[in-house]
Design an enzyme around this catalytic site. Structure first.
Site, PDB file in Angstrom:
ATOM      1  N   GLY A 154     -20.026   6.487   3.947  1.00  0.00           N
ATOM      2  CA  GLY A 154     -19.135   6.904   2.949  1.00  0.00           C
ATOM      3  C   GLY A 154     -19.870   7.081   1.611  1.00  0.00           C
ATOM      4  N   LYS A 206       0.901  -1.024  -0.073  1.00  0.00           N
ATOM      5  CA  LYS A 206       0.074  -0.100  -0.068  1.00  0.00           C
ATOM      6  C   LYS A 206       0.845   1.287   0.028  1.00  0.00           C
ATOM      7  CE  LYS A 206      -4.517   0.856   0.345  1.00  0.00           C
ATOM      8  NZ  LYS A 206      -5.652  -0.215  -0.163  1.00  0.00           N
ATOM      9  N   GLY A 222     -17.809   7.882  -1.322  1.00  0.00           N
ATOM     10  CA  GLY A 222     -16.851   8.146  -2.592  1.00  0.00           C
ATOM     11  C   GLY A 222     -17.226   6.996  -3.587  1.00  0.00           C
ATOM     12  N   ASN A 223     -16.201   6.652  -4.421  1.00  0.00           N
ATOM     13  CA  ASN A 223     -16.307   5.860  -5.336  1.00  0.00           C
ATOM     14  C   ASN A 223     -16.972   4.402  -5.012  1.00  0.00           C
ATOM     15  OD1 ASN A 223     -15.198   3.071  -6.686  1.00  0.00           O
ATOM     16  ND2 ASN A 223     -15.101   4.526  -8.129  1.00  0.00           N
ATOM     17  N   ALA A 224     -16.631   3.801  -3.831  1.00  0.00           N
ATOM     18  CA  ALA A 224     -17.181   2.577  -3.449  1.00  0.00           C
ATOM     19  C   ALA A 224     -18.644   2.884  -2.673  1.00  0.00           C
ATOM     20  CB  ALA A 224     -16.288   2.051  -2.205  1.00  0.00           C
ATOM     21  N   GLY A 225     -18.975   3.666  -1.912  1.00  0.00           N
ATOM     22  CA  GLY A 225     -20.323   4.147  -1.174  1.00  0.00           C
ATOM     23  C   GLY A 225     -21.175   4.619  -2.388  1.00  0.00           C
TER      24      GLY A 225
HETATM   25  N1  GLU Z   1      -7.363   0.206  -2.959  1.00  0.00           N
HETATM   26  C1  GLU Z   1      -8.036  -1.047  -3.547  1.00  0.00           C
HETATM   27  C2  GLU Z   1      -8.106  -1.855  -2.249  1.00  0.00           C
HETATM   28  O1  GLU Z   1      -8.098  -1.538  -1.050  1.00  0.00           O
HETATM   29  C3  GLU Z   1      -7.622  -1.565  -4.818  1.00  0.00           C
HETATM   30  C4  GLU Z   1      -6.301  -2.162  -4.708  1.00  0.00           C
HETATM   31  C5  GLU Z   1      -5.799  -2.699  -6.076  1.00  0.00           C
HETATM   32  O2  GLU Z   1      -6.772  -2.886  -6.930  1.00  0.00           O
HETATM   33  O3  GLU Z   1      -4.526  -3.081  -6.215  1.00  0.00           O
HETATM   34  O4  GLU Z   1      -8.510  -3.051  -2.333  1.00  0.00           O
END
Ligand code: GLU
Length: 414
Positions: free
Chosen positions: A216, A104, A218-221
């Protein structure tokens, strides 16, 4: 109270280790990141002044494949958070059985305060400082909180420029015009929805009788709200970082989306009443969906949760103390490393397409994603029922088996 996310991640591993077949000595390897890097990125601002930003990349484990994981831009980004997020990536990739390890990255920045030009140069700076560590076969970043397809395109461009090679597979979540994959932008929510529908099936529940609250937007929510609305699931509350909106008749995500686009946040939205961010967790809904940041369900509010299920679309939204309370109260937690694994799964599909230089249709992506998510769900659900453990413990135990074997086969103990 201990809300250090990295220690929480280590405790989650410990709490599942005894249900795995893995040698306890190998567990030690799985609890520590392999490489932790902090860099300073100087940026010339539009006004000519120089600001220094802290950037991070943590590479947790690469025994099952190259390091993989997003890049987060947020003022609160810090090393313990990035270490936790990197750890969760290793376990997430093993949970859905894709051939990656975990990593990350982050920059401690409020991207809303920077111009497009500044953000682009900050992103280039991050790539520059970490160039030797990332690459299509070594470590592949992707979007996370407050980064998006544009950010990924800047990463690809800078990496390709320095290496003098067109390198789309160095990063996933790119725009479609830059060799991104169909379905990647909605993949996290879509994957979570597949998991949720399998869960409802397993519990003999009808989606049309279900109500949810989403924390939330954002994109996911926001994509989650869209998909659930489409399946006639009632959304009684949504929250973004500025406001929490409740309507007992249900909210329309398209209307919320339009409002947010116009006003930047949900603050002042009138087709519902504003409640406090903590009231969301106390609502009489069937499912709570945290879809923003970590540590939002803690020992202080877990006892108030009336919902019988928490679907963790965010990474690390529940602390171990909260987990214990939720389990005692009979709340099913569908853990992050399963629930939000759709994002990295379609990232994997994008990477495969980039490397084979052959692109799949929307139908192919959807069908492959659905298959991955539902088989992971059933493995975990059945294991948790058979062993009488939580779905989080089951998910970790199965992931530990996979990663542990990869570590052992490669000879760490030799
Ligand atoms: N940021 C996203 C996660 O936490 C996607 C990570 C990715 O696609 O490598 O799973």
């Amino acid at each position: 109270m201990n809300n250090n996310p990295f220690e929480n991640a280590q405790r989650q591993i410990d709490s599942a280790a005894k249900y795995s077949d893995c040698d306890q000595e190998i567990i030690k390897v799985l609890k520590e990141p392999e490489r932790v890097v902090e860099v300073s990125i100087p940026l010339e601002m539009d006004n000519g002044k120089i600001r220094i930003f802290k950037g991070f990349r943590v590479q947790h484990n690469n025994y099952r494949g190259p390091y993989k994981g997003g890049l987060r831009y947020h003022p609160d980004v810090n090393l313990d958070e990035v270490k936790a997020l990197a750890t969760w990536m290793t376990f997430k990739c093993a949970t859905v059985d894709i051939p990656y390890g975990g990593a990350k990255g982050g920059i401690a920045v409020n991207p809303k305060e920077l111009s497009e030009h500044e953000l682009k140069h900050l992103t280039h700076g991050w790539v520059n400082k970490l160039f030797e560590l990332i690459g299509p076969d070594t470590d592949i970043p992707a979007p996370d909180v407050y980064t998006n397809a544009q950010t990924m395109s800047w990463i690809m461009d800078e990496y390709s420029r320095i290496s003098r090679k067109h390198s789309p597979a160095v990063v996933t979540g790119k725009p479609l015009e830059n060799e991104g994959s169909l379905g990647r932008d909605t993949a996290t929510a879509q994957g979570a929805a597949y998991v949720l529908f399998e869960y409802l099936k397993a519990k003999s529940l009808n989606p049309q009788d279900i109500t949810v609250a989403i924390q939330g937007f954002g994109n996911a929510g926001a994509n989650m709200a869209d998909i659930l609305f489409h399946h006639k699931i009632k959304i009684l509350a949504v929250a973004d970082s500025k406001a929490t909106i409740y309507n007992k008749e249900g909210l329309d995500p398209h209307d919320l989306d339009e409002y947010k686009r116009k006003h930047v946040s949900l603050l002042g939205y009138k087709k519902g009443k504003e409640i406090s961010s903590q009231e969301l967790f106390k609502l009489n809904v069937n499912i709570i969906i945290p879809a923003a940041l970590e540590n939002v369900i803690t020992k202080d509010n877990a006892k108030d949760i009336k919902a019988k299920c928490v679907l963790e679309v965010a990474n690390g939204p529940s602390t171990p103390e909260a987990d214990t309370i939720l389990t005692k109260n009979g709340v099913d937690v569908i853990p992050d490393i399963l629930a939000n694994a759709g994002g990295v799964t379609v990232s994997y599909f994008e990477w495969v397409q980039n490397r084979s230089r052959f692109y799949w249709t929307q139908e192919e992506i959807e069908q492959k994603l659905a298959q991955k998510m539902s088989s992971a769900f059933y493995d975990i659900y059945n294991f948790s029922v058979n062993k009488n453990i939580t779905m989080r413990q089951a998910a970790y135990a199965l992931a530990i088996n996979r990663i542990g074997k990869a570590v052992k086969n490669r000879g760490i103990l030799n």
